[in-house]
Design a protein around this motif. Sequence first.
Motif: not given
Length: 490
Positions: A289-290, A355-357, A361-362, A378-379
């Motif tokens: 996420v970071q 931005i969508g990716n 991931i979030s 998927v991450i």
Amino acid sequence: MPEIAQGPQDASRSAPTRTEHDLLGDREVPQAAYWGIHTLRAVENFPITGTTLATCPDLIRALAAIKQAAALANRELGLLDGTRCAAIVAACEEVRAGALHDQFVVDLIQGGAGTSTNMNANEVIANRALEILGHERGAYGHLHPNEHVNMGQSTNDVYPTALKIAGIGAIRRLVAAMSDLRGSFAGKAAEFADVLKMGRTQLQDAVPMTLGQEFGTYARMLAEDEARLGEAELLIREINMGATAIGTGITAHPLYAALVRERLAEITGIPLVTAEDLVEATQDCGAFVQVSGVLKRVAVKLSKTCNDLRLLSSGPRAGFGEINLPARQAGSSIMPGKVNPVIPEVVNQVAFEVIGNDVTISFAAEAGQLQLNAFEPVIAYSLFRSFAHLEAACRTLDRHCVRGITANRERLRAGVEQSIGIVTALNPYIGYRNATAVALEAHATGRGVYELVLEKGLMAREQLDAVLQPDRLTRPQALDPAIAQAIAAA
């Protein structure tokens, strides 16, 4: 070189096969394939994106490095014999050098928390190791994908560790591309250092600056994000190898975690560290996420820069027309002579994707449950697309746009001379009330600030010229007491 085999969906029915067995039963696998039954089922189960592991060589090399490090660690611990270890290591070194990547045929997005990816790697490495030992592919009685290649491991420590190692390589390539782009912006900043123009806030004339200062900000923004990516790399150097299934280390030797980390660091050249709490590390996707958040930051700022380039080059007659972007292609099928800012436009679109990716991931990181996150595939898919496309976008923007930008110097200078915004520089000398009155009259009549200040006797010509020098207009300057006193005396 090893024989090249087709994927399961392309294999001819008449091609020789071998029988392999798993918990669901027997299946025929093409004899030429280095993958096995687990990979076959995964290809059948996950026809999702058409994007296979073969498109992500960083990940394949990372998986091979992990299998090599594990074999070496298990050999040192007396758990794997020297003959099998040597064959596994040799196979892994071939894969790390680029061999057999076409045999990694599983879709990047898959169920099972990455198990199919790990199985694909185990089978390819095992079958190549069998060949090295003089056996046929599929002769797993001599060397087994799970018992030997996967010894002391679980997908749940192999897969996230591979993502992190692959991510570090991707970070470094992206930083290199950003550094080159930054150098081009910095070069333009130096080239345009003497070009005076009007700065704008909220798309309205503000105060003068140089075009060099404007381009210098683009270089600085990239430098800041290069530093943030460096910080993100430090974060993902922490791995959970030795955690096995859920972090308790079941089936692994007590000394294995430290030893496999040491060997993996030697192989990759990355100063890896073992997580303090392997149970926590196995379920926590916060590092991804970071990293994704930093990629989003890069994308947002790069897109803003491209917005500026499109706006500053708009026209060529009816827009800002302050800079010229290199003409790359015809801009219209109906309007002759039209040229569009296609390079900044494509970078904008990459930014939108990144931005969508990050959103994907979030959500995937949040969706983890208890001791494992099942959605790391998927991450991986989203993260590596962001890396690859951002790197390509930076290279494209650098080579096909920024290096060839030119300035319309006369138009920029005229904009300063005609702008009401220069009255701000006179405010300390003639006062806010007088400055406002001059600005309003200039706006209403279309006359210039310069001539109105002289006409109203607010400043002498030599005083006005001194205050409106480019070097005084574009950087902090103390009030000139001599000019201030002369105006007050008058």
